[in-house]
Motif scaffolding. Structure first.
Motif, PDB file in Angstrom:
ATOM      1  N   SER A   1      -1.057  14.690  -0.814  1.00 25.45           N
ATOM      2  CA  SER A   1      -2.267  15.501  -0.635  1.00 25.45           C
ATOM      3  C   SER A   1      -2.226  16.320   0.649  1.00 25.45           C
ATOM      4  N   VAL A   2      -1.625  15.759   1.689  1.00 29.62           N
ATOM      5  CA  VAL A   2      -1.565  16.432   2.997  1.00 29.62           C
ATOM      6  C   VAL A   2      -0.563  17.579   2.958  1.00 29.62           C
ATOM      7  N   MET A   3       0.557  17.346   2.290  1.00 26.18           N
ATOM      8  CA  MET A   3       1.723  18.235   2.381  1.00 26.18           C
ATOM      9  C   MET A   3       1.417  19.718   2.143  1.00 26.18           C
ATOM     10  N   PRO A   4       0.693  20.097   1.069  1.00 25.96           N
ATOM     11  CA  PRO A   4       0.520  21.533   0.803  1.00 25.96           C
ATOM     12  C   PRO A   4      -0.240  22.271   1.900  1.00 25.96           C
ATOM     13  N   PHE A   5      -0.987  21.572   2.713  1.00 26.88           N
ATOM     14  CA  PHE A   5      -1.826  22.227   3.718  1.00 26.88           C
ATOM     15  C   PHE A   5      -1.237  22.141   5.122  1.00 26.88           C
ATOM     16  N   ALA A   6      -0.257  21.253   5.318  1.00 28.99           N
ATOM     17  CA  ALA A   6       0.190  20.947   6.682  1.00 28.99           C
ATOM     18  C   ALA A   6       1.013  22.080   7.298  1.00 28.99           C
ATOM     19  N   GLY A   7       1.944  22.678   6.542  1.00 26.74           N
ATOM     20  CA  GLY A   7       2.800  23.741   7.071  1.00 26.74           C
ATOM     21  C   GLY A   7       3.432  23.319   8.390  1.00 26.74           C
ATOM     22  N   ASP A   8       3.388  24.236   9.382  1.00 28.64           N
ATOM     23  CA  ASP A   8       3.910  23.873  10.706  1.00 28.64           C
ATOM     24  C   ASP A   8       2.754  23.576  11.658  1.00 28.64           C
ATOM     25  N   GLY A   9       1.631  23.180  11.077  1.00 28.48           N
ATOM     26  CA  GLY A   9       0.424  22.956  11.871  1.00 28.48           C
ATOM     27  C   GLY A   9       0.241  21.518  12.302  1.00 28.48           C
ATOM     28  N   LEU A  10      -0.994  21.218  12.662  1.00 27.85           N
ATOM     29  CA  LEU A  10      -1.347  19.902  13.200  1.00 27.85           C
ATOM     30  C   LEU A  10      -2.138  19.097  12.162  1.00 27.85           C
ATOM     31  N   VAL A  11      -1.725  17.841  11.999  1.00 29.13           N
ATOM     32  CA  VAL A  11      -2.474  16.912  11.153  1.00 29.13           C
ATOM     33  C   VAL A  11      -3.170  15.926  12.092  1.00 29.13           C
TER      34      VAL A  11
ATOM     35  N   VAL B   1      -8.502  15.312   4.092  1.00 27.77           N
ATOM     36  CA  VAL B   1      -8.023  14.318   3.124  1.00 27.77           C
ATOM     37  C   VAL B   1      -8.610  12.961   3.519  1.00 27.77           C
ATOM     38  N   VAL B   2      -9.381  12.376   2.613  1.00 26.06           N
ATOM     39  CA  VAL B   2     -10.099  11.132   2.916  1.00 26.06           C
ATOM     40  C   VAL B   2      -9.684  10.044   1.924  1.00 26.06           C
ATOM     41  N   ALA B   3      -9.290   8.895   2.439  1.00 24.69           N
ATOM     42  CA  ALA B   3      -8.988   7.758   1.559  1.00 24.69           C
ATOM     43  C   ALA B   3     -10.064   6.692   1.744  1.00 24.69           C
ATOM     44  N   THR B   4     -10.571   6.208   0.610  1.00 26.82           N
ATOM     45  CA  THR B   4     -11.612   5.167   0.642  1.00 26.82           C
ATOM     46  C   THR B   4     -11.270   4.079  -0.374  1.00 26.82           C
TER      47      THR B   4
ATOM     48  N   TYR C   1      -0.173   5.728   7.880  1.00 30.61           N
ATOM     49  CA  TYR C   1      -0.331   6.787   6.877  1.00 30.61           C
ATOM     50  C   TYR C   1       0.041   8.154   7.449  1.00 30.61           C
ATOM     51  N   LEU C   2      -0.301   8.366   8.725  1.00 28.01           N
ATOM     52  CA  LEU C   2       0.042   9.653   9.350  1.00 28.01           C
ATOM     53  C   LEU C   2       1.561   9.830   9.403  1.00 28.01           C
ATOM     54  N   ALA C   3       2.288   8.775   9.733  1.00 28.78           N
ATOM     55  CA  ALA C   3       3.749   8.869   9.807  1.00 28.78           C
ATOM     56  C   ALA C   3       4.336   9.221   8.438  1.00 28.78           C
ATOM     57  N   ARG C   4       3.793   8.628   7.380  1.00 29.53           N
ATOM     58  CA  ARG C   4       4.308   8.935   6.031  1.00 29.53           C
ATOM     59  C   ARG C   4       3.983  10.387   5.663  1.00 29.53           C
ATOM     60  N   ALA C   5       2.798  10.872   6.085  1.00 32.77           N
ATOM     61  CA  ALA C   5       2.432  12.267   5.815  1.00 32.77           C
ATOM     62  C   ALA C   5       3.372  13.207   6.567  1.00 32.77           C
ATOM     63  N   LEU C   6       3.733  12.857   7.804  1.00 33.95           N
ATOM     64  CA  LEU C   6       4.642  13.712   8.589  1.00 33.95           C
ATOM     65  C   LEU C   6       6.045  13.713   7.986  1.00 33.95           C
ATOM     66  N   ASP C   7       6.452  12.599   7.398  1.00 37.99           N
ATOM     67  CA  ASP C   7       7.742  12.569   6.683  1.00 37.99           C
ATOM     68  C   ASP C   7       7.758  13.626   5.579  1.00 37.99           C
TER      69      ASP C   7
ATOM     70  N   TYR D   1       0.819  -1.218   0.000  1.00 35.29           N
ATOM     71  CA  TYR D   1       0.000   0.000   0.000  1.00 35.29           C
ATOM     72  C   TYR D   1       0.859   1.277   0.000  1.00 35.29           C
ATOM     73  N   THR D   2       2.152   1.122  -0.294  1.00 31.61           N
ATOM     74  CA  THR D   2       3.017   2.314  -0.363  1.00 31.61           C
ATOM     75  C   THR D   2       2.493   3.366  -1.343  1.00 31.61           C
ATOM     76  N   PRO D   3       1.981   2.969  -2.535  1.00 31.21           N
ATOM     77  CA  PRO D   3       1.475   4.011  -3.455  1.00 31.21           C
ATOM     78  C   PRO D   3       0.348   4.834  -2.825  1.00 31.21           C
ATOM     79  N   LEU D   4      -0.476   4.202  -2.016  1.00 30.56           N
ATOM     80  CA  LEU D   4      -1.543   4.950  -1.342  1.00 30.56           C
ATOM     81  C   LEU D   4      -0.946   5.902  -0.306  1.00 30.56           C
ATOM     82  N   ALA D   5       0.021   5.399   0.476  1.00 24.73           N
ATOM     83  CA  ALA D   5       0.662   6.258   1.490  1.00 24.73           C
ATOM     84  C   ALA D   5       1.316   7.470   0.821  1.00 24.73           C
ATOM     85  N   THR D   6       1.920   7.249  -0.338  1.00 27.30           N
ATOM     86  CA  THR D   6       2.587   8.333  -1.066  1.00 27.30           C
ATOM     87  C   THR D   6       1.572   9.375  -1.539  1.00 27.30           C
TER      88      THR D   6
END
Ligand SMILES: C[S@@+](CC[C@H](N)C(=O)[O-])C[C@H]1O[C@@H](n2cnc3c(N)ncnc32)[C@H](O)[C@@H]1O
Ligand SMILES: [Zn+2]
Length: 289
Positions: A91-101, A188-191, A111-117, A81-86
């Motif tokens: 999708s998360v990256m442009p909105f995350a900045g120095d904020g909270l996910v 960001v929603v994955a289904t 998935y959260l850990a990959r988004a934080l990376d 499921y790496t392609p999904l995590a990627t």
């Protein structure tokens, strides 16, 4: 990681800042591994680093079981499921900045850990009703904190505190997604798509994905959000018999299949199986309040 060093896992300060007391909604502090509000409501951090903020019983069968969690860890480690995590991270990256996910129904935090990376200044909060899953989540990433909570109850999270709400195959509480999200943030929603694991549904009598899920997803969220974009992530993969067993054990069908039936069907699989994995990652922007 060994159990002897698990004591150092804690909640990042920006996660504590975003939390509120689950009893009285006042702000909380973290002192000596206890989360506490000024009214004296207190919640100890578990040795594993997550905090359990529940004070009412959750309905039985809600949380993932230890076996489902173990199967998900093993399966996700295999990388299929790496392609999904990627795509989620992209999708998360442009909105995350120095904020909270905030990951609603984060499970093991994969998935959260990959988004934080992908968002090196952001912090993550994993919410899930399964303490067993959050043991993993609490050490999935250094900038991640984890709290046990039932997503159908008002969240122990301050209003307008999140840059991103993430939701991967988990319950969707649109009103709470909107309340905690900043106006410039994103959901960001994955289904899973109907084709997802369809070959296995036929082989082992798994629960099938409802064809109209996407329509219903929009209907659930439309009072609070507007769809900004949608990305399909579909791959044909080869699963080993062991991976087939893991994916069946970790999924929703694990709640439904009788153990003997499941094992009988799975025992017949001895060769790799060609399987379709197919997901949609949707990005929503908050509607005006
Ligand atoms: C299919 S799993 C997905 C986990 C994770 N997002 C992943 O993809 O690896 C669904 C998750 O939702 C959690 N969950 C189910 N009902 C919940 C509720 N009412 N409140 C909080 N978490 C819930 C389960 O414990 C489980 O971890
Ligand atoms: Zn309180």
């Amino acid at each position: 990681m060994t159990s002897t060093d698990s004591g150092k896992h804690s909640l990042p300060p920006s996660v504590v800042d975003a939390l509120r007391c689950s009893v009285c909604s006042n702000p909380v502090d973290l002192v000596d591994r206890t989360v506490r509000c000024e009214n004296g409501h207190s919640f100890d951090l578990a040795r594993h680093g997550y905090v359990n903020l529940l004070h009412a019983k959750t309905p039985a069968g809600t949380a993932d079981t230890p076996d489902m969690v173990a199967a998900r860890v093993e399966f996700l480690d295999g990388g299929l499921y790496t392609p999904l995590a990627t795509e989620i991270a992209r999708s998360v990256m442009p909105f995350a900045g120095d904020g909270l996910v905030v990951d609603a129904g984060a499970g093991t935090g994969y998935y959260l850990a990959r988004a934080l990376d992908a968002a090196p200044e952001a912090t993550g909060l994993a919410l899930d009703v399964s303490a067993v899953a959050l043991r993993r989540a609490a050490r999935a990433h250094p900038r991640l904190g984890a709290a046990v909570w039932n997503l159908w109850e008002p969240w122990p999270v301050k209003s307008v505190s999140a840059s991103v709400v993430l939701n991967v195959f988990a319950p969707r509480n649109g009103a709470e997604f909107r309340r905690v999200l900043r106006d410039d943030g994103a959901l960001v929603v994955a289904t899973p798509n109907p084709a997802h694991l369809s070959e296995l549904a036929a082989l082992v009598d798994m629960v099938k994905v409802d064809d109209r899920k996407e329509e219903r997803l929009d209907a659930t969220l439309s009072a609070f959000f507007e769809l900004e974009g949608r990305q399909d992530v579909t791959r044909e993969v080869s699963m080993t018999p062991e991976q087939v067993r893991q994916v069946v054990r970790m999924g929703p069908s694990a709640h439904h299949l009788h153990r003997e039936d499941r094992q009988g069907l799975l025992a017949r699989i001895v060769e790799p199986v060609a399987v379709t994995t197919s997901f949609t990652v949707s990005v929503y922007r908050p509607a005006p309040r």
